[in-house]
Design a protein around this motif. Structure first.
Motif, mmCIF file in Angstrom:
data_model
loop_
_atom_site.group_PDB
_atom_site.id
_atom_site.type_symbol
_atom_site.label_atom_id
_atom_site.label_comp_id
_atom_site.label_asym_id
_atom_site.label_seq_id
_atom_site.Cartn_x
_atom_site.Cartn_y
_atom_site.Cartn_z
ATOM 1 N N HIS A 11 18.460 -39.514 -27.545
ATOM 2 C CA HIS A 11 17.877 -38.303 -28.020
ATOM 3 C C HIS A 11 16.177 -38.374 -27.871
ATOM 4 C CE1 HIS A 11 16.447 -34.433 -28.705
ATOM 5 N NE2 HIS A 11 16.009 -34.878 -30.219
ATOM 6 N N GLU A 12 15.873 -38.092 -26.735
ATOM 7 C CA GLU A 12 14.466 -37.645 -26.632
ATOM 8 C C GLU A 12 13.723 -36.941 -27.120
ATOM 9 O OE1 GLU A 12 12.402 -40.345 -24.803
ATOM 10 O OE2 GLU A 12 14.573 -40.920 -24.607
ATOM 11 N N SER A 13 13.357 -37.390 -28.406
ATOM 12 C CA SER A 13 12.379 -36.576 -28.969
ATOM 13 C C SER A 13 11.163 -35.591 -28.175
ATOM 14 C CB SER A 13 13.011 -36.785 -30.715
ATOM 15 O OG SER A 13 12.479 -36.154 -31.738
ATOM 16 N N VAL A 14 10.563 -35.389 -29.035
ATOM 17 C CA VAL A 14 9.349 -34.808 -28.560
ATOM 18 C C VAL A 14 8.514 -36.144 -29.738
ATOM 19 C CG1 VAL A 14 7.773 -32.944 -29.468
ATOM 20 C CG2 VAL A 14 9.061 -33.313 -27.481
ATOM 21 N N HIS B 68 6.997 -39.131 -28.413
ATOM 22 C CA HIS B 68 6.234 -39.354 -27.132
ATOM 23 C C HIS B 68 5.036 -38.474 -28.413
ATOM 24 C CE1 HIS B 68 9.333 -40.052 -24.328
ATOM 25 N NE2 HIS B 68 9.360 -39.427 -24.987
ATOM 26 N N PRO B 69 4.142 -39.612 -27.937
ATOM 27 C CA PRO B 69 2.827 -39.338 -29.076
ATOM 28 C C PRO B 69 1.755 -38.432 -28.757
ATOM 29 C CG PRO B 69 3.079 -41.203 -28.975
ATOM 30 C CD PRO B 69 3.769 -40.957 -28.073
ATOM 31 N N GLU B 70 1.382 -38.551 -27.312
ATOM 32 C CA GLU B 70 0.666 -36.793 -26.568
ATOM 33 C C GLU B 70 0.821 -35.720 -27.003
ATOM 34 O OE1 GLU B 70 0.673 -37.869 -22.725
ATOM 35 O OE2 GLU B 70 -0.543 -36.046 -21.930
ATOM 36 N N LEU B 71 2.289 -36.240 -26.702
ATOM 37 C CA LEU B 71 3.377 -34.893 -26.521
ATOM 38 C C LEU B 71 3.176 -33.495 -28.382
ATOM 39 C CD1 LEU B 71 6.677 -35.210 -24.324
ATOM 40 C CD2 LEU B 71 4.300 -32.594 -23.946
ATOM 41 N N ALA B 72 3.426 -34.379 -29.059
ATOM 42 C CA ALA B 72 3.971 -34.670 -30.391
ATOM 43 C C ALA B 72 2.720 -33.803 -31.092
ATOM 44 C CB ALA B 72 4.323 -35.540 -31.259
ATOM 45 N N LEU C 176 12.842 -34.182 -50.424
ATOM 46 C CA LEU C 176 13.088 -33.978 -49.187
ATOM 47 C C LEU C 176 11.927 -34.080 -48.192
ATOM 48 C CD1 LEU C 176 15.741 -33.118 -47.365
ATOM 49 C CD2 LEU C 176 15.269 -30.519 -47.689
ATOM 50 N N ARG C 177 10.625 -33.899 -48.743
ATOM 51 C CA ARG C 177 9.739 -33.810 -46.981
ATOM 52 C C ARG C 177 9.660 -35.584 -47.020
ATOM 53 N NH1 ARG C 177 5.482 -32.059 -48.432
ATOM 54 N NH2 ARG C 177 6.013 -30.649 -50.642
ATOM 55 N N GLN C 178 9.894 -36.430 -48.475
ATOM 56 C CA GLN C 178 9.615 -37.591 -47.583
ATOM 57 C C GLN C 178 10.501 -38.397 -46.689
ATOM 58 O OE1 GLN C 178 8.662 -38.460 -51.803
ATOM 59 N NE2 GLN C 178 6.802 -37.679 -51.164
ATOM 60 N N ALA C 179 11.928 -37.911 -48.032
ATOM 61 C CA ALA C 179 13.061 -38.146 -47.162
ATOM 62 C C ALA C 179 13.218 -37.922 -45.241
ATOM 63 C CB ALA C 179 14.332 -37.084 -47.349
ATOM 64 N N ILE C 180 12.832 -36.580 -45.040
ATOM 65 C CA ILE C 180 12.378 -36.511 -43.676
ATOM 66 C C ILE C 180 11.259 -37.210 -42.584
ATOM 67 C CG2 ILE C 180 11.877 -34.816 -42.173
ATOM 68 C CD1 ILE C 180 13.035 -32.607 -44.091
ATOM 69 N N ALA C 181 10.821 -37.871 -43.481
ATOM 70 C CA ALA C 181 9.273 -38.395 -43.004
ATOM 71 C C ALA C 181 9.803 -40.026 -42.851
ATOM 72 C CB ALA C 181 8.144 -38.857 -44.267
ATOM 73 N N ALA C 182 10.828 -40.595 -43.616
ATOM 74 C CA ALA C 182 11.295 -41.969 -43.760
ATOM 75 C C ALA C 182 12.206 -41.818 -42.170
ATOM 76 C CB ALA C 182 12.017 -42.431 -44.676
ATOM 77 N N LYS C 183 12.873 -41.472 -42.516
ATOM 78 C CA LYS C 183 14.751 -40.736 -41.602
ATOM 79 C C LYS C 183 14.081 -40.330 -39.785
ATOM 80 C CE LYS C 183 18.135 -37.002 -39.916
ATOM 81 N NZ LYS C 183 17.268 -36.844 -38.693
ATOM 82 N N THR C 184 12.070 -39.838 -40.198
ATOM 83 C CA THR C 184 12.268 -39.565 -38.180
ATOM 84 C C THR C 184 10.857 -40.552 -38.393
ATOM 85 O OG1 THR C 184 11.300 -37.166 -39.196
ATOM 86 C CG2 THR C 184 9.315 -38.201 -37.193
ATOM 87 N N GLU C 185 10.842 -41.633 -39.075
ATOM 88 C CA GLU C 185 10.058 -42.455 -38.942
ATOM 89 C C GLU C 185 11.322 -43.896 -38.326
ATOM 90 O OE1 GLU C 185 7.029 -43.886 -41.297
ATOM 91 O OE2 GLU C 185 6.280 -45.709 -39.637
ATOM 92 N N ARG C 186 12.143 -43.329 -39.071
ATOM 93 C CA ARG C 186 13.363 -44.450 -38.681
ATOM 94 C C ARG C 186 13.729 -44.348 -37.172
ATOM 95 N NH1 ARG C 186 18.395 -44.736 -40.414
ATOM 96 N NH2 ARG C 186 19.031 -46.794 -41.075
ATOM 97 N N CYS C 187 14.121 -43.149 -36.735
ATOM 98 C CA CYS C 187 14.587 -42.883 -35.802
ATOM 99 C C CYS C 187 14.097 -42.553 -34.694
ATOM 100 C CB CYS C 187 15.282 -41.259 -36.171
ATOM 101 S SG CYS C 187 16.966 -40.964 -37.141
ATOM 102 N N TYR C 188 12.774 -42.527 -34.596
ATOM 103 C CA TYR C 188 11.795 -42.190 -33.295
ATOM 104 C C TYR C 188 10.287 -42.673 -33.482
ATOM 105 C CZ TYR C 188 15.512 -38.210 -33.558
ATOM 106 O OH TYR C 188 16.496 -37.608 -33.237
#
Ligand code: PMP
Ligand code: GLN
Length: 382
Positions: free
Chosen positions: A210-213, A216-220, A67-79
């Motif tokens: 969607h302006e996910s944080v 934005h590398p500086e904010l993240a 699940l953590r890998q799936a979330i990581a892949a989705k995060t990369e894909r979306c943001y």
């Protein structure tokens, strides 16, 4: 025996109160935010499969690797952000647990947390339990935008955290790139942690982004970003969410998580891992799915004396009821539920100081057409 309360300001949440009132009076419940349609069949099948396959014991505390890998892949894909599934993602029992953990782990007694009113009701009790103080900065009462100068003015040497929420509950307002730039400038050079509540990240309309944080590398680098599968997969009762934060923040977050819940319902983690990976179109199409509901509901509201405010994201429609009643919002929502058979949520519980004379109520449109039709039939009679 006298029990000294740690939370003197807390009663029963407005969501529980209004759902009970709806039940007691057979009202159509557009109050508490939850879908009344089924979760995707694949998710149900995957959950059943996980249980049948014996995935029923403690999961690893931070979440199963799949699940953590799936979330990581989705995060990369979306943001476009690469996150380390081992060091930066923690699966939690809903966004609520993640919000609680982040505050307990990162905010010390006597420190301050800035919240933007109206804000979701679980923020302040968690701040109080940390022995800290919530500093409330109001959003614009008409369009719910942030006055960043007011936020800047609220910062003191004690400020430890700023909490933001986009798309916003209850208004649906969303941050734009200008907000993100203002946020970055505001926090630059400070030790303030940003907690970004993004549970409605996929419920966005009209082609907006969607302006996910996480974009934005500086904010993240200074943020805990929180989401919830309850909203994305129509299963608010499953209570599974997650937090993404840089390793040092995640390490502190996990200290609280491991003694709060230790781990989250294991079979659901397997089900979400499969669902996210095998059916990305579910979250890709979620905005369109809800936009159709929003548009239809707004068209129907035109036949009532309630005035709908714009809804850029999320699944709540704010309505101005001043043409119908001059009751305050709490009294109006009770009256609407008991006398008119439609439950709504007042906005005043989301504020430290509600704007004087505000006449707004929140209606949830995450419902099948027949539910919304039944509500509209009653609202037309106002
Ligand atoms: N934040 C916001 C803005 C919410 O609206 C909600 C619940 N709808 C939560 C957090 C809590 O999410 P969960 O049910 O996953 O705990
Ligand atoms: N988040 C939901 C809402 O805003 C309510 C969740 C709850 O009842 N705790 O309606």
């Amino acid at each position: 025996m006298q029990i000294p309360t740690k939370l003197p300001k807390v009663g029963t949440t407005i969501f529980t109160v209004m759902s009970q009132l709806a039940l007691d009076h057979q009202a159509v419940n557009l109050g508490q935010g939850f879908p009344d349609f089924p979760v995707p069949q694949r998710l149900v099948d995957e959950l059943a499969k996980a249980m049948a396959e014996g995935r029923n014991q403690y999961a690893p505390a931070h979440g199963i690797p799949a699940l953590r890998q799936a979330i990581a892949a989705k995060t990369e894909r979306c943001y476009g952000r690469t996150v380390d599934a081992d060091a930066e993602i923690t699966v939690t029992s809903g966004a609520s647990e993640a919000i609680f953990n982040a505050i307990q782990a990162l905010v010390r007694p006597a420190e301050e947390v800035i919240v933007l009113d109206p804000c979701y009701d679980c923020y302040e009790p968690a701040i109080d339990l940390a022995g800290a103080r919530a500093v409330h900065v109001p959003l614009d009462p008409v369009d719910f935008s942030v006055d960043w100068q007011r936020v800047r003015d609220a910062i003191t040497p004690r400020t430890r955290m700023l909490m933001v929420n986009t798309p916003h509950n209850p208004s649906g307002a969303m941050f734009g790139t200008d907000d993100m730039a203002a946020l970055a400038e505001l926090l630059r050079g400070t030790g303030i942690v940003l907690l970004s509540d993004e549970v409605y990240e996929h419920i966005i309309f009209d082609g907006r982004r969607h302006e996910s944080v996480l974009r934005h590398p500086e904010l993240a680098e200074r943020s805990v970003v929180i989401s919830s599968f309850g909203k994305t997969y129509h299963c608010t009762g499953w209570k599974v969410g997650y937090a993404i934060a840089p390793p040092a923040l995640s390490a502190e977050f996990r200290k609280v998580h491991q003694y709060n819940t230790f781990c989250t319902f294991a079979p659901a983690q397997w089900a979400f891992a499969a669902m996210i990976t095998q059916e990305p179109k579910h979250y890709e199409q979620l905005g369109d799915f809800y936009q159709a509901k929003r548009d239809r509901f707004r068209r129907q509201l035109e036949g009532t004396r309630l005035k709908p405010l714009p809804v850029p994201g999320g699944y709540f429609q704010l309505v101005d009821y001043s043409a119908v009643s001059d009751l305050d919002d709490a009294a109006f929502c009770r009256w609407l539920t008991i006398e008119k058979g439609v439950a709504a949520i007042p906005l005043s519980p989301f504020y430290e100081t509600p704007p004087a004379g505000q006449r707004l109520a929140r209606l949830c449109f995450a419902k099948v057409e027949s539910t919304l039709d039944a509500a509209i039939e009653r609202l037309e009679k106002l």
